[in-house]
Scaffold this motif. Sequence first.
Motif, mmCIF file in Angstrom:
data_model
loop_
_atom_site.group_PDB
_atom_site.id
_atom_site.type_symbol
_atom_site.label_atom_id
_atom_site.label_comp_id
_atom_site.label_asym_id
_atom_site.label_seq_id
_atom_site.Cartn_x
_atom_site.Cartn_y
_atom_site.Cartn_z
ATOM 1 N N ALA A 100 -6.824 -7.811 -15.200
ATOM 2 C CA ALA A 100 -5.392 -7.936 -15.877
ATOM 3 C C ALA A 100 -4.297 -7.488 -14.842
ATOM 4 C CB ALA A 100 -5.340 -6.809 -16.666
ATOM 5 N N LEU A 101 -3.299 -8.293 -15.053
ATOM 6 C CA LEU A 101 -2.104 -8.145 -14.180
ATOM 7 C C LEU A 101 -0.871 -7.652 -14.981
ATOM 8 C CD1 LEU A 101 -2.429 -11.593 -12.163
ATOM 9 C CD2 LEU A 101 -2.739 -9.166 -11.033
ATOM 10 N N GLN A 102 -0.396 -6.500 -14.249
ATOM 11 C CA GLN A 102 1.028 -6.178 -15.107
ATOM 12 C C GLN A 102 2.101 -6.146 -14.067
ATOM 13 O OE1 GLN A 102 0.588 -2.058 -16.705
ATOM 14 N NE2 GLN A 102 2.820 -1.845 -16.752
ATOM 15 N N PRO A 103 3.232 -6.892 -14.493
ATOM 16 C CA PRO A 103 4.480 -6.867 -13.369
ATOM 17 C C PRO A 103 5.074 -5.611 -13.376
ATOM 18 C CG PRO A 103 4.922 -8.137 -15.858
ATOM 19 C CD PRO A 103 3.426 -7.594 -15.682
ATOM 20 N N MET A 104 5.642 -5.244 -12.105
ATOM 21 C CA MET A 104 6.276 -4.125 -11.925
ATOM 22 C C MET A 104 7.751 -4.428 -11.751
ATOM 23 S SD MET A 104 3.719 -1.998 -12.035
ATOM 24 C CE MET A 104 4.141 -0.492 -11.537
ATOM 25 N N LEU B 246 11.032 -7.369 4.552
ATOM 26 C CA LEU B 246 10.659 -8.265 3.649
ATOM 27 C C LEU B 246 11.328 -8.792 2.693
ATOM 28 C CD1 LEU B 246 6.778 -7.287 3.754
ATOM 29 C CD2 LEU B 246 7.955 -8.949 5.112
ATOM 30 N N GLY B 247 12.523 -8.142 2.281
ATOM 31 C CA GLY B 247 13.239 -8.423 1.194
ATOM 32 C C GLY B 247 12.906 -7.865 -0.089
ATOM 33 N N ILE B 248 13.533 -8.571 -1.196
ATOM 34 C CA ILE B 248 13.131 -8.211 -2.436
ATOM 35 C C ILE B 248 11.635 -8.862 -2.801
ATOM 36 C CG2 ILE B 248 13.541 -8.210 -4.968
ATOM 37 C CD1 ILE B 248 15.488 -6.775 -3.118
ATOM 38 N N VAL B 249 10.708 -7.840 -3.416
ATOM 39 C CA VAL B 249 9.335 -8.279 -3.773
ATOM 40 C C VAL B 249 9.053 -7.998 -5.280
ATOM 41 C CG1 VAL B 249 8.265 -8.513 -1.311
ATOM 42 C CG2 VAL B 249 8.257 -6.243 -2.889
ATOM 43 N N GLU B 250 8.241 -8.600 -5.810
ATOM 44 C CA GLU B 250 7.673 -8.108 -7.386
ATOM 45 C C GLU B 250 6.243 -8.045 -7.240
ATOM 46 O OE1 GLU B 250 7.780 -9.783 -11.744
ATOM 47 O OE2 GLU B 250 8.349 -11.011 -10.487
ATOM 48 N N PRO B 251 5.754 -6.711 -7.258
ATOM 49 C CA PRO B 251 4.772 -6.286 -7.131
ATOM 50 C C PRO B 251 3.864 -6.268 -8.344
ATOM 51 C CG PRO B 251 5.710 -4.432 -6.832
ATOM 52 C CD PRO B 251 6.790 -5.603 -7.072
ATOM 53 N N TRP B 252 2.324 -6.635 -8.583
ATOM 54 C CA TRP B 252 2.015 -6.625 -9.864
ATOM 55 C C TRP B 252 0.805 -5.420 -9.678
ATOM 56 C CZ3 TRP B 252 2.299 -10.559 -13.883
ATOM 57 C CH2 TRP B 252 3.238 -11.632 -13.572
ATOM 58 N N THR C 197 0.763 -0.963 -0.170
ATOM 59 C CA THR C 197 0.022 0.075 -0.047
ATOM 60 C C THR C 197 0.848 1.179 -0.017
ATOM 61 O OG1 THR C 197 -1.806 -1.156 1.304
ATOM 62 C CG2 THR C 197 -1.939 1.234 1.309
ATOM 63 N N SER C 198 1.926 1.109 0.698
ATOM 64 C CA SER C 198 2.799 2.508 0.854
ATOM 65 C C SER C 198 3.411 2.639 -0.340
ATOM 66 C CB SER C 198 3.819 2.113 1.950
ATOM 67 O OG SER C 198 4.640 1.383 1.706
ATOM 68 N N ILE C 199 3.677 1.739 -1.168
ATOM 69 C CA ILE C 199 4.557 1.917 -2.664
ATOM 70 C C ILE C 199 3.546 1.900 -3.647
ATOM 71 C CG2 ILE C 199 6.690 1.153 -1.625
ATOM 72 C CD1 ILE C 199 5.916 -1.601 -3.299
ATOM 73 N N ALA C 200 2.129 1.963 -3.429
ATOM 74 C CA ALA C 200 1.426 1.897 -4.626
ATOM 75 C C ALA C 200 1.043 3.320 -5.186
ATOM 76 C CB ALA C 200 0.008 1.364 -4.157
ATOM 77 N N PRO C 201 0.949 3.254 -6.624
ATOM 78 C CA PRO C 201 0.637 4.493 -7.245
ATOM 79 C C PRO C 201 -0.692 4.977 -6.764
ATOM 80 C CG PRO C 201 1.435 3.013 -8.907
ATOM 81 C CD PRO C 201 1.215 2.372 -7.770
#
Length: 439
Positions: A415-419, A427-433, A364-368
Amino acid sequence: MTVDDTGSGQGTPPGPDGDPRPAESAYPERDASGAADEHPPADEKPDEPDLAGSGPGADGGVHGLDGHGLDGADGLNGADGTDGADGADGVGKDPLALRLEQLILGADRRYTPFQAARSAGVSMELASRFWRAMGFPDIGQAKALTEADVLALRRLAGLVEAGLLSEAMAVQVARSTGQTTARLAEWQIDSFLEGLTEPPEPGMTRTEVTYPLVELLLPELEEFLVYVWRRQLAAATGRVVQAADDEEMVDRRLAVGFADLVGFTRLTRRMEEEELGELVEAFETTAADLVAAHGGRLIKTLGDEVLYAADDAGTAAEIALRLIETMANDETMPELRVGIAFGTVTTRMGDVFGTTVNLASRLTSIAPRDAVLVDGALAEELVRTGDAPASETEAAALAEKAEKEGEEPPGYRFALQPMWQRPVRGLGIVEPWLLARRG
Protein backbone atom coordinates in the motif's frame (compact mmCIF):
# COMPACT_ATOMS: atom_id res chain seq x y z
CA MET A 1 58.05 1.73 -3.63
CA THR A 2 59.77 4.92 -4.56
CA VAL A 3 62.61 3.71 -6.76
CA ASP A 4 62.99 4.08 -10.51
CA ASP A 5 63.92 1.54 -13.13
CA THR A 6 67.61 2.01 -12.50
CA GLY A 7 67.22 0.66 -8.99
CA SER A 8 68.04 3.94 -7.28
CA GLY A 9 65.96 5.47 -4.53
CA GLN A 10 65.26 4.27 -1.03
CA GLY A 11 67.45 1.41 0.04
CA THR A 12 71.06 0.51 -0.75
CA PRO A 13 72.94 1.79 -3.79
CA PRO A 14 73.15 -0.38 -6.92
CA GLY A 15 76.05 -2.77 -7.45
CA PRO A 16 78.22 -2.90 -10.51
CA ASP A 17 75.79 -5.12 -12.39
CA GLY A 18 72.90 -2.68 -11.98
CA ASP A 19 71.13 -4.62 -9.24
CA PRO A 20 70.59 -3.02 -5.88
CA ARG A 21 72.89 -4.54 -3.30
CA PRO A 22 70.95 -7.04 -1.21
CA ALA A 23 69.62 -5.94 2.12
CA GLU A 24 70.59 -7.89 5.21
CA SER A 25 69.12 -11.36 4.95
CA ALA A 26 66.24 -12.54 7.08
CA TYR A 27 67.87 -15.97 7.26
CA PRO A 28 71.55 -15.45 8.28
CA GLU A 29 71.98 -19.06 9.35
CA ARG A 30 71.02 -20.23 5.85
CA ASP A 31 73.32 -17.70 4.20
CA ALA A 32 76.25 -18.86 6.31
CA SER A 33 75.71 -22.46 5.25
CA GLY A 34 75.34 -21.53 1.60
CA ALA A 35 71.93 -23.22 1.43
CA ALA A 36 70.37 -20.37 -0.54
CA ASP A 37 71.65 -17.43 -2.59
CA GLU A 38 70.67 -13.98 -1.46
CA HIS A 39 69.49 -13.13 -4.97
CA PRO A 40 70.00 -14.48 -8.48
CA PRO A 41 72.87 -13.08 -10.58
CA ALA A 42 72.08 -10.04 -12.70
CA ASP A 43 72.37 -11.97 -15.95
CA GLU A 44 70.29 -14.87 -14.78
CA LYS A 45 66.58 -14.57 -13.99
CA PRO A 46 65.16 -16.93 -11.39
CA ASP A 47 62.93 -19.76 -12.47
CA GLU A 48 59.95 -18.00 -14.01
CA PRO A 49 56.45 -19.39 -13.48
CA ASP A 50 54.59 -19.33 -16.76
CA LEU A 51 51.33 -17.51 -17.44
CA ALA A 52 49.47 -20.79 -17.62
CA GLY A 53 49.83 -21.06 -13.90
CA SER A 54 52.82 -23.04 -12.69
CA GLY A 55 54.63 -22.22 -9.48
CA PRO A 56 53.31 -20.69 -6.25
CA GLY A 57 49.92 -19.08 -6.55
CA ALA A 58 49.20 -20.87 -9.81
CA ASP A 59 45.73 -21.89 -8.81
CA GLY A 60 44.31 -18.52 -9.74
CA GLY A 61 46.51 -16.13 -7.84
CA VAL A 62 45.08 -16.42 -4.33
CA HIS A 63 48.71 -16.25 -3.15
CA GLY A 64 49.69 -13.82 -5.87
CA LEU A 65 47.03 -11.35 -6.98
CA ASP A 66 46.05 -10.39 -3.45
CA GLY A 67 49.67 -9.47 -2.77
CA HIS A 68 50.04 -11.17 0.61
CA GLY A 69 53.80 -11.26 0.18
CA LEU A 70 53.99 -7.51 0.66
CA ASP A 71 52.65 -7.40 4.14
CA GLY A 72 53.65 -10.26 6.36
CA ALA A 73 52.65 -10.66 9.97
CA ASP A 74 53.79 -7.23 11.12
CA GLY A 75 53.81 -5.40 7.79
CA LEU A 76 56.74 -4.24 5.79
CA ASN A 77 57.36 -1.24 7.96
CA GLY A 78 58.75 -3.30 10.79
CA ALA A 79 57.50 -3.86 14.29
CA ASP A 80 57.79 -0.21 15.26
CA GLY A 81 55.89 1.04 12.20
CA THR A 82 58.89 2.75 10.65
CA ASP A 83 59.69 2.43 6.99
CA GLY A 84 62.90 0.48 6.61
CA ALA A 85 64.55 -2.68 5.44
CA ASP A 86 64.96 -4.16 8.89
CA GLY A 87 61.26 -4.70 9.44
CA ALA A 88 60.71 -5.88 5.90
CA ASP A 89 63.59 -8.33 5.94
CA GLY A 90 62.44 -9.82 9.18
CA VAL A 91 65.28 -8.61 11.43
CA GLY A 92 63.92 -8.19 14.92
CA LYS A 93 60.61 -9.83 14.09
CA ASP A 94 59.16 -12.63 16.16
CA PRO A 95 60.33 -15.98 14.73
CA LEU A 96 56.77 -17.30 14.81
CA ALA A 97 55.58 -14.29 12.78
CA LEU A 98 58.14 -15.14 10.11
CA ARG A 99 57.17 -18.81 10.18
CA LEU A 100 53.49 -17.90 9.82
CA GLU A 101 54.25 -15.55 6.94
CA GLN A 102 56.21 -18.27 5.14
CA LEU A 103 53.42 -20.79 5.79
CA ILE A 104 50.72 -18.46 4.42
CA LEU A 105 52.72 -17.28 1.41
CA GLY A 106 54.19 -20.68 0.66
CA ALA A 107 57.57 -19.16 -0.25
CA ASP A 108 60.60 -17.40 1.20
CA ARG A 109 61.32 -13.71 0.84
CA ARG A 110 63.55 -13.58 -2.21
CA TYR A 111 63.23 -10.31 -4.14
CA THR A 112 63.56 -6.60 -3.62
CA PRO A 113 60.83 -4.62 -5.40
CA PHE A 114 63.24 -3.74 -8.21
CA GLN A 115 64.26 -7.37 -8.69
CA ALA A 116 60.63 -8.51 -8.69
CA ALA A 117 59.63 -5.89 -11.27
CA ARG A 118 62.59 -6.78 -13.51
CA SER A 119 61.88 -10.51 -13.23
CA ALA A 120 58.22 -9.90 -14.12
CA GLY A 121 59.26 -7.78 -17.10
CA VAL A 122 57.46 -4.63 -15.99
CA SER A 123 58.66 -1.15 -15.18
CA MET A 124 59.22 -0.19 -11.57
CA GLU A 125 56.67 2.59 -11.99
CA LEU A 126 53.92 0.16 -13.03
CA ALA A 127 54.89 -2.34 -10.33
CA SER A 128 54.62 0.42 -7.72
CA ARG A 129 51.18 1.39 -9.02
CA PHE A 130 49.98 -2.21 -8.75
CA TRP A 131 51.37 -2.70 -5.25
CA ARG A 132 49.99 0.57 -3.93
CA ALA A 133 46.61 -0.21 -5.52
CA MET A 134 46.58 -3.50 -3.61
CA GLY A 135 46.99 -1.49 -0.41
CA PHE A 136 50.62 -2.08 0.53
CA PRO A 137 53.17 0.54 1.62
CA ASP A 138 56.37 1.56 -0.12
CA ILE A 139 59.28 -0.54 1.21
CA GLY A 140 62.34 0.97 -0.41
CA GLN A 141 64.59 -1.88 -1.57
CA ALA A 142 64.01 -4.35 1.24
CA LYS A 143 64.05 -8.00 0.26
CA ALA A 144 60.45 -8.91 1.09
CA LEU A 145 58.80 -10.28 -2.05
CA THR A 146 58.30 -13.84 -3.22
CA GLU A 147 57.86 -15.77 -6.44
CA ALA A 148 54.09 -15.30 -6.10
CA ASP A 149 54.48 -11.52 -6.21
CA VAL A 150 56.45 -11.83 -9.45
CA LEU A 151 53.72 -14.04 -10.92
CA ALA A 152 51.01 -11.56 -9.91
CA LEU A 153 52.85 -8.69 -11.60
CA ARG A 154 53.43 -10.76 -14.73
CA ARG A 155 49.76 -11.75 -14.93
CA LEU A 156 48.44 -8.21 -14.59
CA ALA A 157 51.00 -6.85 -17.04
CA GLY A 158 50.22 -9.71 -19.42
CA LEU A 159 46.54 -8.80 -19.46
CA VAL A 160 47.50 -5.25 -20.41
CA GLU A 161 49.95 -6.35 -23.11
CA ALA A 162 47.35 -8.71 -24.59
CA GLY A 163 44.87 -5.84 -24.85
CA LEU A 164 42.37 -7.54 -22.55
CA LEU A 165 42.63 -4.75 -19.98
CA SER A 166 43.81 -1.17 -20.16
CA GLU A 167 46.50 -0.18 -17.69
CA ALA A 168 43.96 1.87 -15.73
CA MET A 169 41.59 -1.10 -15.58
CA ALA A 170 44.38 -3.40 -14.38
CA VAL A 171 45.08 -0.97 -11.55
CA GLN A 172 41.37 -1.01 -10.70
CA VAL A 173 41.45 -4.81 -10.59
CA ALA A 174 44.36 -4.65 -8.17
CA ARG A 175 42.64 -2.00 -6.03
CA SER A 176 39.26 -3.71 -5.82
CA THR A 177 40.86 -7.07 -5.02
CA GLY A 178 43.13 -5.53 -2.42
CA GLN A 179 40.36 -3.61 -0.67
CA THR A 180 38.01 -6.59 -0.57
CA THR A 181 40.55 -9.14 0.62
CA ALA A 182 42.07 -6.71 3.14
CA ARG A 183 38.72 -6.39 4.89
CA LEU A 184 38.20 -10.13 4.77
CA ALA A 185 41.67 -10.84 6.20
CA GLU A 186 41.21 -8.29 9.00
CA TRP A 187 37.88 -9.83 9.96
CA GLN A 188 39.28 -13.36 9.96
CA ILE A 189 42.20 -12.39 12.18
CA ASP A 190 40.27 -10.09 14.54
CA SER A 191 37.24 -12.32 15.04
CA PHE A 192 37.45 -15.76 13.53
CA LEU A 193 41.04 -16.73 14.25
CA GLU A 194 41.14 -14.98 17.62
CA GLY A 195 38.18 -17.00 18.87
CA LEU A 196 39.62 -20.31 17.69
CA THR A 197 43.05 -19.85 19.22
CA GLU A 198 41.93 -19.82 22.83
CA PRO A 199 44.46 -22.09 24.63
CA PRO A 200 42.78 -25.49 25.05
CA GLU A 201 44.79 -26.36 28.16
CA PRO A 202 46.18 -24.37 31.11
CA GLY A 203 49.76 -23.38 30.51
CA MET A 204 49.48 -23.25 26.71
CA THR A 205 49.78 -19.91 24.96
CA ARG A 206 47.80 -18.64 22.00
CA THR A 207 51.07 -18.56 20.08
CA GLU A 208 51.50 -22.33 20.48
CA VAL A 209 48.03 -22.93 19.05
CA THR A 210 48.13 -20.50 16.13
CA TYR A 211 50.61 -22.15 13.78
CA PRO A 212 49.06 -25.64 13.57
CA LEU A 213 45.59 -24.10 13.34
CA VAL A 214 46.56 -21.86 10.41
CA GLU A 215 48.27 -24.83 8.76
CA LEU A 216 45.00 -26.81 8.92
CA LEU A 217 42.63 -23.98 7.96
CA LEU A 218 44.61 -22.33 5.17
CA PRO A 219 43.89 -24.74 2.29
CA GLU A 220 40.21 -25.03 3.22
CA LEU A 221 39.69 -21.27 3.48
CA GLU A 222 41.53 -20.74 0.20
CA GLU A 223 39.29 -23.21 -1.63
CA PHE A 224 36.19 -21.66 -0.09
CA LEU A 225 37.29 -18.15 -1.06
CA VAL A 226 37.71 -19.16 -4.70
CA TYR A 227 34.34 -20.98 -4.68
CA VAL A 228 32.43 -17.97 -3.32
CA TRP A 229 34.20 -15.61 -5.72
CA ARG A 230 33.24 -17.77 -8.71
CA ARG A 231 29.64 -17.94 -7.51
CA GLN A 232 29.44 -14.18 -7.07
CA LEU A 233 31.13 -13.60 -10.44
CA ALA A 234 28.62 -15.88 -12.16
CA ALA A 235 25.68 -14.05 -10.53
CA ALA A 236 27.04 -10.60 -11.40
CA THR A 237 27.77 -11.62 -14.99
CA GLY A 238 24.26 -12.97 -15.39
CA ARG A 239 22.76 -9.67 -14.24
CA VAL A 240 24.92 -7.63 -16.59
CA VAL A 241 24.31 -9.65 -19.76
CA GLN A 242 20.56 -9.35 -19.24
CA ALA A 243 20.79 -5.57 -19.57
CA ALA A 244 18.68 -4.21 -22.40
CA ASP A 245 21.55 -2.37 -24.10
CA ASP A 246 25.21 -1.54 -23.71
CA GLU A 247 24.55 1.66 -21.76
CA GLU A 248 22.62 -0.24 -19.10
CA MET A 249 25.66 -2.40 -18.40
CA VAL A 250 27.23 0.58 -16.63
CA ASP A 251 24.39 3.00 -15.88
CA ARG A 252 21.45 0.82 -14.89
CA ARG A 253 18.00 1.39 -13.42
CA LEU A 254 17.99 -0.05 -9.93
CA ALA A 255 16.10 0.29 -6.68
CA VAL A 256 18.47 1.48 -3.95
CA GLY A 257 17.64 1.31 -0.25
CA PHE A 258 19.23 2.60 2.94
CA ALA A 259 18.32 1.12 6.34
CA ASP A 260 19.39 3.16 9.35
CA LEU A 261 19.27 2.45 13.10
CA VAL A 262 17.53 5.28 14.98
CA GLY A 263 19.40 6.93 17.84
CA PHE A 264 22.64 5.08 17.26
CA THR A 265 24.81 8.03 18.34
CA ARG A 266 23.09 8.09 21.74
CA LEU A 267 23.62 4.35 22.06
CA THR A 268 27.36 4.75 21.57
CA ARG A 269 27.46 6.94 24.69
CA ARG A 270 25.45 4.54 26.84
CA MET A 271 26.71 1.10 25.84
CA GLU A 272 30.01 -0.60 26.51
CA GLU A 273 32.21 -1.11 23.46
CA GLU A 274 31.74 -4.88 23.47
CA GLU A 275 27.94 -4.55 23.68
CA LEU A 276 27.94 -1.99 20.89
CA GLY A 277 30.07 -4.25 18.72
CA GLU A 278 27.68 -7.16 19.26
CA LEU A 279 24.67 -4.99 18.38
CA VAL A 280 26.26 -3.75 15.15
CA GLU A 281 27.29 -7.27 14.18
CA ALA A 282 23.78 -8.59 14.85
CA PHE A 283 22.25 -5.78 12.76
CA GLU A 284 24.64 -6.26 9.85
CA THR A 285 24.21 -10.05 9.91
CA THR A 286 20.42 -9.87 10.00
CA ALA A 287 20.30 -7.25 7.25
CA ALA A 288 22.73 -9.16 5.03
CA ASP A 289 20.75 -12.40 5.42
CA LEU A 290 17.42 -10.73 4.63
CA VAL A 291 18.76 -8.84 1.62
CA ALA A 292 20.33 -11.98 0.15
CA ALA A 293 17.36 -14.24 0.89
CA HIS A 294 14.90 -11.99 -0.96
CA GLY A 295 17.02 -11.39 -4.05
CA GLY A 296 18.77 -8.11 -3.29
CA ARG A 297 22.46 -7.28 -3.08
CA LEU A 298 24.16 -5.84 -0.03
CA ILE A 299 26.37 -3.02 -1.30
CA LYS A 300 28.03 -2.05 1.98
CA THR A 301 27.55 -1.68 5.71
CA LEU A 302 28.38 1.47 7.65
CA GLY A 303 27.95 0.34 11.25
CA ASP A 304 24.47 1.69 11.96
CA GLU A 305 23.45 1.76 8.30
CA VAL A 306 23.29 -0.67 5.39
CA LEU A 307 23.00 0.07 1.69
CA TYR A 308 21.40 -2.47 -0.62
CA ALA A 309 20.19 -2.61 -4.22
CA ALA A 310 17.68 -4.67 -6.19
CA ASP A 311 16.88 -5.03 -9.86
CA ASP A 312 13.17 -4.34 -9.39
CA ALA A 313 11.05 -2.16 -7.13
CA GLY A 314 9.01 -5.02 -5.66
CA THR A 315 12.10 -6.81 -4.36
CA ALA A 316 13.47 -3.64 -2.76
CA ALA A 317 10.11 -2.91 -1.11
CA GLU A 318 9.80 -6.46 0.26
CA ILE A 319 13.31 -6.29 1.74
CA ALA A 320 12.58 -2.94 3.40
CA LEU A 321 9.40 -4.16 5.08
CA ARG A 322 11.06 -7.42 6.16
CA LEU A 323 13.86 -5.43 7.77
CA ILE A 324 11.38 -3.28 9.69
CA GLU A 325 9.32 -6.29 10.81
CA THR A 326 12.35 -8.35 11.87
CA MET A 327 13.99 -5.57 13.86
CA ALA A 328 10.72 -4.61 15.52
CA ASN A 329 10.42 -8.15 16.88
CA ASP A 330 13.89 -8.00 18.44
CA GLU A 331 13.82 -6.20 21.80
CA THR A 332 17.59 -5.70 21.75
CA MET A 333 17.47 -3.69 18.53
CA PRO A 334 16.78 0.05 18.20
CA GLU A 335 14.05 1.27 15.88
CA LEU A 336 14.78 1.30 12.16
CA ARG A 337 13.92 3.55 9.25
CA VAL A 338 14.33 2.84 5.54
CA GLY A 339 14.41 5.00 2.42
CA ILE A 340 14.21 3.66 -1.15
CA ALA A 341 14.60 5.38 -4.52
CA PHE A 342 14.35 4.00 -8.05
CA GLY A 343 16.28 5.23 -11.07
CA THR A 344 19.55 5.29 -12.98
CA VAL A 345 22.55 4.25 -10.92
CA THR A 346 26.24 4.24 -11.80
CA THR A 347 28.13 1.21 -10.51
CA ARG A 348 31.87 1.26 -9.85
CA MET A 349 34.00 -1.32 -8.02
CA GLY A 350 30.96 -2.87 -6.38
CA ASP A 351 29.59 0.45 -5.12
CA VAL A 352 26.71 2.58 -6.45
CA PHE A 353 26.63 6.33 -7.13
CA GLY A 354 24.33 9.00 -8.45
CA THR A 355 21.26 11.07 -7.70
CA THR A 356 19.14 7.98 -7.02
CA VAL A 357 21.51 6.91 -4.24
CA ASN A 358 21.57 10.41 -2.75
CA LEU A 359 17.77 10.56 -2.80
CA ALA A 360 17.47 7.21 -1.01
CA SER A 361 19.82 8.49 1.69
CA ARG A 362 17.80 11.71 2.13
CA LEU A 363 14.52 9.78 2.35
CA THR A 364 16.02 7.63 5.10
CA SER A 365 16.93 10.69 7.15
CA ILE A 366 13.32 12.00 7.09
CA ALA A 367 11.51 8.64 7.41
CA PRO A 368 9.40 8.03 10.53
CA ARG A 369 10.60 5.41 13.00
CA ASP A 370 9.90 1.83 11.96
CA ALA A 371 8.66 3.03 8.58
CA VAL A 372 9.65 3.03 4.92
CA LEU A 373 9.65 6.09 2.66
CA VAL A 374 9.97 5.72 -1.12
CA ASP A 375 10.30 8.23 -3.93
CA GLY A 376 7.71 8.87 -6.65
CA ALA A 377 9.60 6.80 -9.24
CA LEU A 378 9.52 3.69 -7.07
CA ALA A 379 5.85 4.23 -6.25
CA GLU A 380 5.05 4.48 -9.98
CA GLU A 381 7.01 1.30 -10.67
CA LEU A 382 5.10 -0.62 -7.99
CA VAL A 383 1.82 0.53 -9.54
CA ARG A 384 3.00 -0.36 -13.04
CA THR A 385 3.96 -3.90 -12.03
CA GLY A 386 0.71 -4.48 -10.13
CA ASP A 387 2.41 -4.69 -6.72
CA ALA A 388 0.47 -1.69 -5.39
CA PRO A 389 -2.73 0.16 -6.36
CA ALA A 390 -2.61 3.71 -7.65
CA SER A 391 -4.93 4.66 -4.78
CA GLU A 392 -7.01 2.95 -2.13
CA THR A 393 -10.15 4.29 -3.81
CA GLU A 394 -9.17 2.55 -7.03
CA ALA A 395 -8.32 -0.64 -5.14
CA ALA A 396 -11.73 -0.64 -3.45
CA ALA A 397 -13.53 -0.06 -6.77
CA LEU A 398 -11.64 -2.91 -8.45
CA ALA A 399 -12.36 -5.24 -5.53
CA GLU A 400 -16.09 -4.40 -5.65
CA LYS A 401 -16.20 -4.97 -9.39
CA ALA A 402 -14.42 -8.31 -9.08
CA GLU A 403 -16.85 -9.43 -6.36
CA LYS A 404 -19.89 -8.61 -8.50
CA GLU A 405 -18.45 -10.55 -11.44
CA GLY A 406 -17.46 -13.48 -9.25
CA GLU A 407 -13.75 -13.02 -9.86
CA GLU A 408 -10.75 -12.77 -7.61
CA PRO A 409 -9.86 -9.16 -6.72
CA PRO A 410 -6.34 -7.91 -7.61
CA GLY A 411 -3.71 -9.25 -5.22
CA TYR A 412 -1.71 -6.19 -4.23
CA ARG A 413 1.29 -6.73 -1.96
CA PHE A 414 1.88 -3.15 -0.89
CA ALA A 415 0.00 0.00 0.00
CA LEU A 416 1.21 3.53 -0.81
CA GLN A 417 0.25 6.68 1.04
CA PRO A 418 1.36 10.08 -0.33
CA MET A 419 3.11 12.34 2.18
CA TRP A 420 3.53 16.11 2.22
CA GLN A 421 5.91 17.52 -0.35
CA ARG A 422 9.07 18.86 1.21
CA PRO A 423 12.40 20.35 0.17
CA VAL A 424 15.36 18.00 0.36
CA ARG A 425 18.84 19.48 0.53
CA GLY A 426 20.55 19.31 -2.84
CA LEU A 427 17.61 17.63 -4.57
CA GLY A 428 14.83 20.26 -4.54
CA ILE A 429 11.19 19.44 -3.75
CA VAL A 430 10.31 15.74 -3.43
CA GLU A 431 7.05 13.97 -2.69
CA PRO A 432 7.76 10.90 -0.59
CA TRP A 433 5.35 7.99 -0.24
CA LEU A 434 4.86 5.89 2.87
CA LEU A 435 5.14 2.20 2.00
CA ALA A 436 3.22 -0.43 3.98
CA ARG A 437 2.15 -4.02 3.60
CA ARG A 438 -1.50 -4.62 2.69
CA GLY A 439 -3.44 -6.59 5.23
